[in-house]
Design a protein around this motif. Structure first.
Motif, PDB file in Angstrom:
ATOM      1  N   PRO A 228       0.826  -1.213   0.000  1.00 49.89           N
ATOM      2  CA  PRO A 228       0.000   0.000   0.000  1.00 49.89           C
ATOM      3  C   PRO A 228       0.857   1.259   0.000  1.00 49.89           C
ATOM      4  CG  PRO A 228      -0.862  -1.587   1.579  1.00 49.89           C
ATOM      5  CD  PRO A 228       0.467  -2.122   1.123  1.00 49.89           C
ATOM      6  N   GLY A 229       0.476   2.189  -0.850  1.00 46.03           N
ATOM      7  CA  GLY A 229       1.157   3.481  -0.887  1.00 46.03           C
ATOM      8  C   GLY A 229       2.301   3.575  -1.873  1.00 46.03           C
ATOM      9  N   GLU A 230       2.842   2.451  -2.348  1.00 48.37           N
ATOM     10  CA  GLU A 230       4.002   2.521  -3.239  1.00 48.37           C
ATOM     11  C   GLU A 230       3.651   3.132  -4.587  1.00 48.37           C
ATOM     12  OE1 GLU A 230       6.870  -0.405  -3.914  1.00 48.37           O
ATOM     13  OE2 GLU A 230       7.355  -0.709  -1.800  1.00 48.37           O
ATOM     14  N   LEU A 231       2.495   2.804  -5.141  1.00 46.38           N
ATOM     15  CA  LEU A 231       2.113   3.383  -6.422  1.00 46.38           C
ATOM     16  C   LEU A 231       1.947   4.891  -6.294  1.00 46.38           C
ATOM     17  CD1 LEU A 231       1.310   3.101  -9.392  1.00 46.38           C
ATOM     18  CD2 LEU A 231      -1.047   2.683  -8.632  1.00 46.38           C
TER      19      LEU A 231
ATOM     20  N   ALA B   5       3.333   6.914  -4.194  1.00 45.03           N
ATOM     21  CA  ALA B   5       4.638   7.547  -4.038  1.00 45.03           C
ATOM     22  C   ALA B   5       5.387   7.603  -5.358  1.00 45.03           C
ATOM     23  CB  ALA B   5       5.459   6.792  -2.994  1.00 45.03           C
ATOM     24  N   ALA B   6       5.273   6.550  -6.157  1.00 44.71           N
ATOM     25  CA  ALA B   6       6.012   6.480  -7.416  1.00 44.71           C
ATOM     26  C   ALA B   6       5.528   7.505  -8.432  1.00 44.71           C
ATOM     27  CB  ALA B   6       5.911   5.076  -8.004  1.00 44.71           C
ATOM     28  N   VAL B   7       4.215   7.793  -8.454  1.00 41.05           N
ATOM     29  CA  VAL B   7       3.667   8.681  -9.486  1.00 41.05           C
ATOM     30  C   VAL B   7       3.309  10.055  -8.939  1.00 41.05           C
ATOM     31  CG1 VAL B   7       2.799   6.694 -10.772  1.00 41.05           C
ATOM     32  CG2 VAL B   7       1.269   7.887  -9.189  1.00 41.05           C
ATOM     33  N   ALA B   8       3.718  10.370  -7.726  1.00 44.73           N
ATOM     34  CA  ALA B   8       3.412  11.673  -7.135  1.00 44.73           C
ATOM     35  C   ALA B   8       3.921  12.791  -8.044  1.00 44.73           C
ATOM     36  CB  ALA B   8       4.047  11.776  -5.760  1.00 44.73           C
ATOM     37  N   GLY B   9       3.040  13.711  -8.396  1.00 44.50           N
ATOM     38  CA  GLY B   9       3.415  14.834  -9.236  1.00 44.50           C
ATOM     39  C   GLY B   9       3.439  14.539 -10.718  1.00 44.50           C
ATOM     40  N   GLU B  10       3.279  13.273 -11.117  1.00 42.95           N
ATOM     41  CA  GLU B  10       3.282  12.914 -12.532  1.00 42.95           C
ATOM     42  C   GLU B  10       1.904  13.173 -13.150  1.00 42.95           C
ATOM     43  OE1 GLU B  10       5.833  11.824 -14.256  1.00 42.95           O
ATOM     44  OE2 GLU B  10       7.276  11.369 -12.659  1.00 42.95           O
ATOM     45  N   ARG B  11       1.907  13.470 -14.440  1.00 42.19           N
ATOM     46  CA  ARG B  11       0.656  13.676 -15.166  1.00 42.19           C
ATOM     47  C   ARG B  11       0.747  12.951 -16.504  1.00 42.19           C
ATOM     48  NH1 ARG B  11      -3.559  17.053 -14.640  1.00 42.19           N
ATOM     49  NH2 ARG B  11      -2.519  18.096 -12.895  1.00 42.19           N
ATOM     50  N   PHE B  12      -0.317  12.213 -16.849  1.00 41.19           N
ATOM     51  CA  PHE B  12      -0.310  11.422 -18.071  1.00 41.19           C
ATOM     52  C   PHE B  12      -1.600  11.651 -18.859  1.00 41.19           C
ATOM     53  CE2 PHE B  12       2.195   9.082 -14.916  1.00 41.19           C
ATOM     54  CZ  PHE B  12       3.404   8.957 -15.605  1.00 41.19           C
ATOM     55  N   ASP B  13      -1.513  11.455 -20.161  1.00 32.65           N
ATOM     56  CA  ASP B  13      -2.712  11.535 -20.992  1.00 32.65           C
ATOM     57  C   ASP B  13      -3.582  10.297 -20.821  1.00 32.65           C
ATOM     58  OD1 ASP B  13      -2.221  14.065 -22.408  1.00 32.65           O
ATOM     59  OD2 ASP B  13      -0.481  13.005 -23.207  1.00 32.65           O
TER      60      ASP B  13
ATOM     61  N   ALA C 196      -3.957   7.265  -6.368  1.00 36.63           N
ATOM     62  CA  ALA C 196      -2.594   7.635  -6.758  1.00 36.63           C
ATOM     63  C   ALA C 196      -2.576   8.693  -7.853  1.00 36.63           C
ATOM     64  CB  ALA C 196      -1.830   6.396  -7.216  1.00 36.63           C
ATOM     65  N   PHE C 197      -3.465   8.570  -8.850  1.00 36.62           N
ATOM     66  CA  PHE C 197      -3.433   9.464  -9.998  1.00 36.62           C
ATOM     67  C   PHE C 197      -4.436  10.602  -9.915  1.00 36.62           C
ATOM     68  CE2 PHE C 197      -1.642   5.509 -11.723  1.00 36.62           C
ATOM     69  CZ  PHE C 197      -0.523   5.993 -12.384  1.00 36.62           C
ATOM     70  N   GLY C 198      -5.592  10.360  -9.295  1.00 40.29           N
ATOM     71  CA  GLY C 198      -6.611  11.393  -9.236  1.00 40.29           C
ATOM     72  C   GLY C 198      -6.987  11.887 -10.622  1.00 40.29           C
ATOM     73  N   GLU C 199      -6.929  13.212 -10.811  1.00 41.20           N
ATOM     74  CA  GLU C 199      -7.235  13.814 -12.101  1.00 41.20           C
ATOM     75  C   GLU C 199      -5.995  13.935 -12.987  1.00 41.20           C
ATOM     76  OE1 GLU C 199      -8.982  17.547 -11.127  1.00 41.20           O
ATOM     77  OE2 GLU C 199     -10.973  16.682 -10.776  1.00 41.20           O
ATOM     78  N   ARG C 200      -4.886  13.389 -12.541  1.00 40.31           N
ATOM     79  CA  ARG C 200      -3.635  13.520 -13.298  1.00 40.31           C
ATOM     80  C   ARG C 200      -3.452  12.410 -14.327  1.00 40.31           C
ATOM     81  NH1 ARG C 200       0.101  12.434 -10.312  1.00 40.31           N
ATOM     82  NH2 ARG C 200      -0.972  11.895  -8.374  1.00 40.31           N
ATOM     83  N   ALA C 201      -4.517  11.722 -14.612  1.00 35.31           N
ATOM     84  CA  ALA C 201      -4.557  10.757 -15.723  1.00 35.31           C
ATOM     85  C   ALA C 201      -5.692  11.189 -16.634  1.00 35.31           C
ATOM     86  CB  ALA C 201      -4.803   9.345 -15.209  1.00 35.31           C
ATOM     87  N   GLY C 202      -5.396  11.371 -17.911  1.00 37.68           N
ATOM     88  CA  GLY C 202      -6.463  11.811 -18.818  1.00 37.68           C
ATOM     89  C   GLY C 202      -7.574  10.796 -18.938  1.00 37.68           C
ATOM     90  N   LYS C 203      -7.208   9.503 -18.828  1.00 36.42           N
ATOM     91  CA  LYS C 203      -8.189   8.435 -18.816  1.00 36.42           C
ATOM     92  C   LYS C 203      -7.522   7.185 -18.268  1.00 36.42           C
ATOM     93  CE  LYS C 203      -9.652   6.713 -22.719  1.00 36.42           C
ATOM     94  NZ  LYS C 203     -10.101   6.551 -24.117  1.00 36.42           N
ATOM     95  N   TYR C 204      -8.327   6.252 -17.803  1.00 36.04           N
ATOM     96  CA  TYR C 204      -7.844   4.938 -17.375  1.00 36.04           C
ATOM     97  C   TYR C 204      -8.268   3.897 -18.393  1.00 36.04           C
ATOM     98  CZ  TYR C 204      -7.156   6.762 -12.606  1.00 36.04           C
ATOM     99  OH  TYR C 204      -6.755   7.473 -11.509  1.00 36.04           O
TER     100      TYR C 204
END
Length: 315
Positions: free
Chosen positions: A54-57, A59-67, A86-94
């Protein structure tokens, strides 16, 4: 050019997905534990996370943004919830790599009776928005998660659909068959037994099932990540196959006649074909075709794949 995050991506058709995205000119970030080697060199970014911790994903993608984020390793609602957090709104889609097993009436554990399913199910027959999920179940225990694979995928779909802040694609993938790096060894099972003169067991009057060539599965995931499609989509060749079709392809490659034995009590037999079903069990592919993606028919790729696998197994 898009920024795509692939969670997984170092084995089976995940490797083909990464290569397809790179070939199409996209920037790719691969997230995994970093334990399996790959051949991507400096063409991808790598982030390290063990999804069982728990939490590793996050931490790994903190601050990252993807389409787009393509999740190849989401097997339960717990993993789906962690991805959303982990991603919230920082992923354009899943894009969730799901499975045909979500339609398997024999695997419904917490919704009894199972909803009615067609022999070749359509996406609307299983609505993830109307399905419950339970993160309190012991999904991190392999002894629980393994036997409940289909239920885990259903609940992962439900959790992602309910919680995601961005559009979602649920890629319900058929039995994937590959010439290389197929850790399932489903096709090699048949080649090995025919070459050794061992029988292949089938259910009595075996049904047909849906297959998909690994490159087509990867192609759809890339298509889903880079277009505006949403919702559940069945990913399969348009024509179904049974154990006799698989064996015929092996026969054409080896020049040896498979010995298929039908049994009423086939379940549990160690020689039971992984592609044998007690009745028809597959997926309709109309929606994928309407959206603009068509997988090649089994009849086009299975014989050639059989020859490739046979050559590899003989070396």
């Amino acid at each position: 050019m898009a920024d795509i995050c692939v969670i997984g991506g170092t084995r089976f058709f995940g490797k083909l997905l990464v290569r397809r995205l790179l070939d199409d000119g996209h920037r790719v970030t691969v997230v995994n534990r970093g334990r399996a080697p790959d051949t991507f060199g400096d063409s991808v970014r790598r982030l390290r996370a063990d999804l069982s911790v728990p939490g590793e994903l996050a931490a790994a993608v903190a601050g990252e943004r993807f389409d787009a984020v393509v999740h190849q390793m989401c097997y339960s609602p717990v993993t789906a919830v962690e991805a959303v957090e982990a991603f919230g709104e920082r992923a354009g889609k899943y894009v969730l790599t799901s499975s045909m097993e979500v339609y398997n009436a024999d695997t419904f554990r917490w919704k009894i009776p199972a909803p009615p399913m067609s022999a070749f199910a359509r996406e609307k027959e299983l609505d993830p928005a109307a399905y419950a999920y339970d993160t309190a179940l012991p999904w991190h225990d392999p002894d629980f998660a393994g036997p409940n694979y289909g239920e885990g995928k259903r609940q992962a779909e439900a959790a992602l659909t309910a919680l995601a802040e961005v559009p979602v694609v649920l890629a319900r993938v058929a039995h994937v068959v590959a010439a290389e790096d197929d850790f399932t060894e489903r096709y090699g099972f048949h080649v090995d037994r025919v070459r050794a003169g061992r029988p292949i067991v089938a259910h009595a009057r075996p049904g047909r099932t849906s297959l998909v060539h690994a490159p087509d599965a990867a192609s759809f995931l890339a298509f889903a990540a880079t277009t505006d499609i949403t919702g559940a989509v069945n990913v399969a060749s348009p024509d179904a196959a049974d154990v006799y079709d698989v064996c015929a392809a092996v026969e054409s490659a080896l020049g040896l006649v498979p010995q298929v034995i039908e049994k009423e009590d086939a379940p549990g037999d160690p020689d039971l074909s992984p592609f044998s079903c007690p009745a028809d069990f597959g997926m309709a592919t109309d929606r994928a075709a309407a959206l603009g993606h068509r997988c090649a028919p089994v009849s086009q790729w299975l014989p050639a794949l059989a020859r490739t696998v046979a050559d590899q197994e003989g070396n």
